[in-house]
Write a protein that holds these residues in place. Structure first.
Motif, mmCIF file in Angstrom:
data_model
loop_
_atom_site.group_PDB
_atom_site.id
_atom_site.type_symbol
_atom_site.label_atom_id
_atom_site.label_comp_id
_atom_site.label_asym_id
_atom_site.label_seq_id
_atom_site.Cartn_x
_atom_site.Cartn_y
_atom_site.Cartn_z
ATOM 1 N N LEU A 1 17.869 40.352 16.020
ATOM 2 C CA LEU A 1 18.530 40.775 17.260
ATOM 3 C C LEU A 1 18.837 42.271 17.232
ATOM 4 O O LEU A 1 19.004 42.858 16.159
ATOM 5 C CB LEU A 1 19.823 39.991 17.452
ATOM 6 C CG LEU A 1 19.694 38.457 17.460
ATOM 7 C CD1 LEU A 1 21.080 37.823 17.465
ATOM 8 C CD2 LEU A 1 18.883 38.002 18.659
ATOM 9 N N GLY A 2 18.911 42.851 18.434
ATOM 10 C CA GLY A 2 19.356 44.238 18.551
ATOM 11 C C GLY A 2 18.525 45.197 17.721
ATOM 12 O O GLY A 2 17.316 45.326 17.912
ATOM 13 N N GLU A 3 19.179 45.837 16.774
ATOM 14 C CA GLU A 3 18.508 46.795 15.890
ATOM 15 C C GLU A 3 18.267 46.214 14.507
ATOM 16 O O GLU A 3 18.060 46.964 13.543
ATOM 17 C CB GLU A 3 19.348 48.077 15.786
ATOM 18 C CG GLU A 3 19.586 48.784 17.109
ATOM 19 C CD GLU A 3 18.284 49.157 17.802
ATOM 20 O OE1 GLU A 3 17.362 49.632 17.109
ATOM 21 O OE2 GLU A 3 18.193 48.967 19.031
ATOM 22 N N GLY A 4 18.298 44.893 14.390
ATOM 23 C CA GLY A 4 18.082 44.250 13.102
ATOM 24 C C GLY A 4 16.701 44.531 12.537
ATOM 25 O O GLY A 4 15.778 44.930 13.261
ATOM 26 N N GLU A 5 16.540 44.299 11.239
ATOM 27 C CA GLU A 5 15.293 44.681 10.567
ATOM 28 C C GLU A 5 14.082 43.892 11.045
ATOM 29 O O GLU A 5 12.937 44.342 10.878
ATOM 30 C CB GLU A 5 15.449 44.532 9.057
ATOM 31 C CG GLU A 5 15.764 43.120 8.584
ATOM 32 C CD GLU A 5 16.042 43.059 7.092
ATOM 33 O OE1 GLU A 5 15.089 43.214 6.311
ATOM 34 O OE2 GLU A 5 17.217 42.857 6.718
ATOM 35 N N TRP A 6 14.287 42.717 11.632
ATOM 36 C CA TRP A 6 13.177 41.930 12.137
ATOM 37 C C TRP A 6 13.036 42.034 13.658
ATOM 38 O O TRP A 6 12.105 41.466 14.238
ATOM 39 C CB TRP A 6 13.368 40.460 11.789
ATOM 40 C CG TRP A 6 13.414 40.172 10.330
ATOM 41 C CD1 TRP A 6 13.011 40.977 9.294
ATOM 42 C CD2 TRP A 6 13.904 38.964 9.722
ATOM 43 N NE1 TRP A 6 13.209 40.358 8.094
ATOM 44 C CE2 TRP A 6 13.763 39.118 8.312
ATOM 45 C CE3 TRP A 6 14.441 37.775 10.208
ATOM 46 C CZ2 TRP A 6 14.142 38.127 7.415
ATOM 47 C CZ3 TRP A 6 14.818 36.787 9.310
ATOM 48 C CH2 TRP A 6 14.662 36.962 7.942
ATOM 49 N N ALA A 7 13.929 42.756 14.313
ATOM 50 C CA ALA A 7 13.999 42.723 15.774
ATOM 51 C C ALA A 7 12.733 43.262 16.429
ATOM 52 O O ALA A 7 12.249 42.702 17.419
ATOM 53 C CB ALA A 7 15.216 43.499 16.254
ATOM 54 N N GLU A 8 12.185 44.345 15.914
ATOM 55 C CA GLU A 8 10.979 44.906 16.531
ATOM 56 C C GLU A 8 9.813 43.942 16.430
ATOM 57 O O GLU A 8 9.058 43.738 17.397
ATOM 58 C CB GLU A 8 10.613 46.233 15.880
ATOM 59 C CG GLU A 8 9.400 46.894 16.534
ATOM 60 C CD GLU A 8 9.058 48.248 15.936
ATOM 61 O OE1 GLU A 8 8.114 48.891 16.433
ATOM 62 O OE2 GLU A 8 9.740 48.664 14.975
#
Length: 234
Positions: free
Chosen positions: A59-66
């Motif tokens: 979610l958001g700017e999390g490491e998996w978000a992109e």
């Protein structure tokens, strides 16, 4: 995404086809002497998808978000592979989340490019996963979400695990934030059951999230596979 999500693996042409294609890998632990029960594996696979979608890293700017955004902007592909022994242990060293059911263990990984499988996942078998229930599943708790399978389709366990994951994701997308929060707080309770023919006819006209398969494997294009019956969506 600004557009309404297309049902997972929809056979209809879509602008999503023009985006770079990603896939969500899932690996089910399948030890030769202790295979999981089929229904538990289907439920655990669906919960694994939800667990990743609700994880702060996605979610958001999390490491998996992109990676999750890239995956959701294209076709919503999921591939279920199986592992045992050392294969399972190696899969467990890669970034991901292991979700445990009563007898099943499923590890879900952040989305990857369609042609970018890590070597420890690429070597795992993808077809022929067959499981059985030691006894017929009990009636589901209809006050909780139920993922209803099409009674007229025969699919392998691996294929069906991907389909229940699709259905859970469509339900997740359709829910308001308050319902998502409540589902996550309860650790995503759900059941997977096969509908009766009469129930299936009603469910497919109910307006609930419905998965249509693209027909790449096992079944005909456009086949309706699962309906996601979440109480908040009725």
């Amino acid at each position: 995404m600004s557009d309404v999500p297309i049902p997972a693996e929809s056979p209809l042409p879509s602008p999503r086809d023009e985006a770079p294609q990603y896939v969500l890998p899932l690996v089910v632990r399948l030890e030769r002497d202790a295979p999981p029960a089929r229904t538990d594996a289907l439920e655990t696979s669906a919960r694994a998808v939800l667990t990743l979608l609700g994880d702060e890293r996605a979610l958001g700017e999390g490491e998996w978000a992109e990676a999750v955004r890239n995956w959701e902007d294209a076709r919503i592909r999921k591939v279920v592979r199986r592992a045992r022994g050392a294969e399972w242990r190696r899969a467990g060293t890669l970034p991901g989340i292991t979700v445990t059911g009563r007898s099943a263990e499923v590890r879900v990984f952040p989305p990857i490019p369609l042609d970018g499988w890590p070597k420890d996942l690429a070597k795992l078998q993808v077809s022929g996963t067959e499981l059985a229930d030691p006894e017929p599943p009990s009636d589901p708790d209809r006050t909780a979400p139920v993922l209803w399978l099409n009674p007229d389709l025969a699919m392998s366990a691996g294929k069906t695990m991907a389909q229940t994951g699709h259905a859970a994701q469509l339900a997740w997308w359709a829910l308001p934030d308050t319902a998502r929060t409540a589902w996550r707080a309860d650790d995503y309770p759900l059941s997977v059951r096969t509908a009766t023919p009469a129930e299936w006819a009603r469910l497919t006209h109910s307006g609930l999230p419905l998965v249509r398969d693209a027909g790449f494997t096992e079944i005909a294009p456009g086949s309706c596979t699962v309906v996601a019956d979440h109480p908040a969506l009725r």
